[in-house]
Design a protein around this motif. Structure first.
Motif, PDB file in Angstrom:
ATOM      1  N   MET A   1       0.826  -1.204   0.000  1.00 23.98           N
ATOM      2  CA  MET A   1       0.000   0.000   0.000  1.00 23.98           C
ATOM      3  C   MET A   1       0.860   1.254   0.000  1.00 23.98           C
ATOM      4  O   MET A   1       1.970   1.237   0.514  1.00 23.98           O
ATOM      5  CB  MET A   1      -0.885   0.036   1.261  1.00 23.98           C
ATOM      6  N   TYR A   3       1.446   5.066   1.341  1.00 23.17           N
ATOM      7  CA  TYR A   3       1.077   5.949   2.453  1.00 23.17           C
ATOM      8  C   TYR A   3       1.804   7.276   2.269  1.00 23.17           C
ATOM      9  O   TYR A   3       2.967   7.305   1.848  1.00 23.17           O
ATOM     10  CB  TYR A   3       1.499   5.348   3.801  1.00 23.17           C
ATOM     11  N   ASP A  88       1.939  -2.647   5.211  1.00 20.37           N
ATOM     12  CA  ASP A  88       0.709  -2.404   5.972  1.00 20.37           C
ATOM     13  C   ASP A  88       0.941  -1.190   6.871  1.00 20.37           C
ATOM     14  O   ASP A  88       2.011  -0.600   6.872  1.00 20.37           O
ATOM     15  CB  ASP A  88       0.306  -3.636   6.793  1.00 20.37           C
ATOM     16  N   LEU A  89      -0.100  -0.857   7.655  1.00 20.17           N
ATOM     17  CA  LEU A  89      -0.007   0.323   8.503  1.00 20.17           C
ATOM     18  C   LEU A  89       1.093   0.193   9.554  1.00 20.17           C
ATOM     19  O   LEU A  89       1.756   1.186   9.883  1.00 20.17           O
ATOM     20  CB  LEU A  89      -1.360   0.597   9.185  1.00 20.17           C
ATOM     21  N   ASN A  90       1.318  -1.017  10.065  1.00 19.34           N
ATOM     22  CA  ASN A  90       2.389  -1.184  11.054  1.00 19.34           C
ATOM     23  C   ASN A  90       3.728  -0.745  10.484  1.00 19.34           C
ATOM     24  O   ASN A  90       4.493  -0.020  11.121  1.00 19.34           O
ATOM     25  CB  ASN A  90       2.489  -2.646  11.505  1.00 19.34           C
ATOM     26  N   MET A  93       3.729   3.050   9.892  1.00 21.85           N
ATOM     27  CA  MET A  93       3.886   3.801  11.143  1.00 21.85           C
ATOM     28  C   MET A  93       5.334   3.784  11.614  1.00 21.85           C
ATOM     29  O   MET A  93       5.851   4.781  12.115  1.00 21.85           O
ATOM     30  CB  MET A  93       2.982   3.206  12.237  1.00 21.85           C
ATOM     31  N   ARG A  94       5.983   2.638  11.436  1.00 24.86           N
ATOM     32  CA  ARG A  94       7.395   2.527  11.840  1.00 24.86           C
ATOM     33  C   ARG A  94       8.247   3.474  10.999  1.00 24.86           C
ATOM     34  O   ARG A  94       9.103   4.198  11.507  1.00 24.86           O
ATOM     35  CB  ARG A  94       7.871   1.086  11.685  1.00 24.86           C
ATOM     36  N   PRO A 111      -3.126   6.699   4.548  1.00 22.86           N
ATOM     37  CA  PRO A 111      -3.138   5.795   3.392  1.00 22.86           C
ATOM     38  C   PRO A 111      -3.588   6.534   2.130  1.00 22.86           C
ATOM     39  O   PRO A 111      -4.444   7.412   2.193  1.00 22.86           O
ATOM     40  CB  PRO A 111      -4.151   4.720   3.791  1.00 22.86           C
TER      41      PRO A 111
END
Lengths: 117, 405
Positions: A1, A3, A88-90, A93-94, A111
């Motif tokens: 994805m 972001y 992914d979002l994890n 975010m990192r 996203p």
């Protein structure tokens, strides 16, 4: 994805930080972009000029109106962005949290809307 | 409903959360998994009354749900190559069988971390956890939180949309972020517990259920993951919950030193104390220390010197004016009210608007026979208190002050 990491901080900070600290952050930021490129996450990144240089425009009934400054008067303003690719979002975010400027400001991780197909 | 029907429903209700957790992994999302679970339930209703409940209902429901989901994907998009590929991919995923207990436990753990993801608001984390892990209905959650089912339903729908759209993964976090993420999960569990424990008004029976759910969640998490803080939180909640029958009597809060300790659930106290002994060997952290403090209050009395020592430790791990206030109260119990009051008075600038600061001060002044000052402190506490059970307690104290004897 995909972001978009919106990097925000108080635009007076570069002038008020202890000498050398800002220069170090700029250096770290450039290195971080290269690291994201090496790891295959980097799509695009830019730093923006100060909000004082912003102009907000609107189109109403075919007429443009323009006002000086950003559309909202906030202490922390968007100062740049990094567009990334993440699993992914994890992961996003990192990556966002490790942006050097997150140490003095904040990073909004949004996203990117994808068209299914 | 006849007895067989009730038995079928009981099996389904017990298995549904675990079946859902596995279907979410197999099907890659909440929406499809919930649809599949519903389809599996309909299939069970059609088959079980006649053929009996299968030996492994969980595996049966997972298998039926997956089959129905593949069917549905194929039917919904007969000419869609992507959907067809998805259906094939799901067919290839290994099904956990009965011997595959770790796989099922992993599915539940993944779901816990998804529901308690920091990208969701705390309210949404709580609602989603109660709905998806505990299997409570939207109505049950709404009743427990004294809000409308519509509000809870919207919260859950929005949270699920964010999980899907923002790409919140369905994974157990890696070792580098596990500690941080467990902390977030424990926070959700403790939020659920406190909602049930601290609110002694309204639908009290339902709110007690929240304590039971929180304890159940901590037990579940303890079986899924080895982490002393999980044990610490479980012990803390067991020890507090054990005092329930003694803590509110006749709709009035009873302070710890006046509680009839014979009313405490002794089995639960013993379990909590045993868990505390188990975690005290390792590194001390937030919940373990709080549990140790709770464990130092026994049926025979409270070990105040030990409690003060634990508060000193808590001040190092998680310093806050509220911990300082509790420490001051413990010191008053150990060294006398005068010593405690001196420390409490020093916290005025930080806690001057906090009802329990006024209440603690009032209690110490009362014990020192400074009635006039005690009265004004109780009045200040009463003005800041919204819980009826606490209001009744303070009102009683005020009455006792006006009638000396």
């Amino acid at each position: 994805m995909k972001y978009l990491c919106l990097v925000c901080f108080d635009s007076t900070l570069p002038d008020t930080l202890p000498p050398g600290e800002w220069a170090q952050l700029v250096k770290d930021s450039a290195e971080y972009d290269l690291e994201l490129q090496r790891r295959g996450h980097f799509i695009a990144a830019e730093a923006l000029m100060s909000p004082a240089n912003a102009t907000t425009v609107r189109m109403r009934q075919g007429k443009m109106s323009a006002t000086d400054g950003p559309f909202a008067e906030l202490k922390e303003q968007v100062a740049g962005f990094i567009l990334i690719e993440a699993a992914d979002l994890n992961e996003a975010m990192r990556i966002g949290a490790n942006i050097p400027l997150a140490r003095i400001g904040c990073v909004e991780v949004r996203p990117v809307m994808s068209v299914q197909g | 409903m006849n007895e067989a029907g009730r038995a079928i429903e009981a099996v389904y209700r017990a298995e549904a959360p675990r079946v859902l957790a596995t279907l979410i992994r197999l099907l890659g999302g909440f929406d499809r998994a919930e649809e599949a679970l519903h389809d599996a339930w309909l299939a069970a209703l059609a088959s079980w009354p006649e053929r009996g409940i299968p030996a492994n209902p969980r595996a049966w429901l997972v298998s039926a749900g997956r089959f129905k989901a593949i069917d549905r994907i194929r039917r919904d998009a007969r000419f869609d190559r992507a959907a067809d590929q998805l259906a094939q991919q799901i067919e290839l995923e290994a099904l956990p069988d009965d011997s595959d207990i770790p796989a099922i436990a992993d599915d539940q753990l993944r779901l816990v971390f998804t529901c308690c993801h920091p990208a969701l608001s705390p309210d949404a984390q709580v609602a989603l956890t109660l709905r998806e892990i505990c299997g409570l209905t939207t109505e049950e959650i709404a009743a427990a939180y004294l809000t409308s089912p519509v509000t809870i339903a919207q919260r859950i729908v929005r949270a699920k949309a964010k999980i899907r759209d923002a790409g919140i993964p369905y994974v157990v976090p890696g070792p580098d972020e596990l500690a941080e993420r467990i902390e977030a999960v424990l926070q959700v569990i403790y939020l659920v517990f406190n909602e049930g424990y601290l609110a002694s008004s309204g639908a009290s029976a339902l709110r007690t259920d929240l304590c039971a759910e929180a304890i159940r969640l901590a037990r579940l998490l303890g079986t899924l993951i080895e982490e002393p803080e999980v044990t610490g939180l479980l012990a803390l909640m067991l020890l507090h919950d054990a005092r329930r029958a003694a803590r509110v009597v006749g709709g009035e809060i009873v302070p710890l030193d006046e509680q009839d300790r014979a009313l405490w659930n002794q089995a639960q106290v013993a379990e909590g104390q045993a868990l505390v002994r188990q975690v005290l060997g390792g590194r001390f952290s937030l919940y373990s220390i709080q549990a140790a403090i709770a464990a130092a209050h026994g049926r025979a009395g409270s070990d105040w010197p030990l409690i003060v020592t634990f508060y000193d430790m808590l001040m190092r791990v998680d310093p806050s004016p509220i911990v300082e206030l509790n420490r001051a109260v413990a010191i008053a119990m150990r060294d006398g009210a005068e010593a405690g009051l001196k420390l409490v008075d020093g916290l005025e600038s930080a806690l001057g608007d906090y009802r329990l600061w006024h209440a603690a001060r009032a209690d110490l002044l009362r014990r020192l026979d400074r009635a006039a000052e005690a009265r004004s402190a109780y009045e200040a506490a009463l003005a800041l208190t919204t819980q009826p059970a606490e209001q009744r307690f303070i009102a009683r104290r005020l009455r006792e002050l006006t009638t000396p004897g």
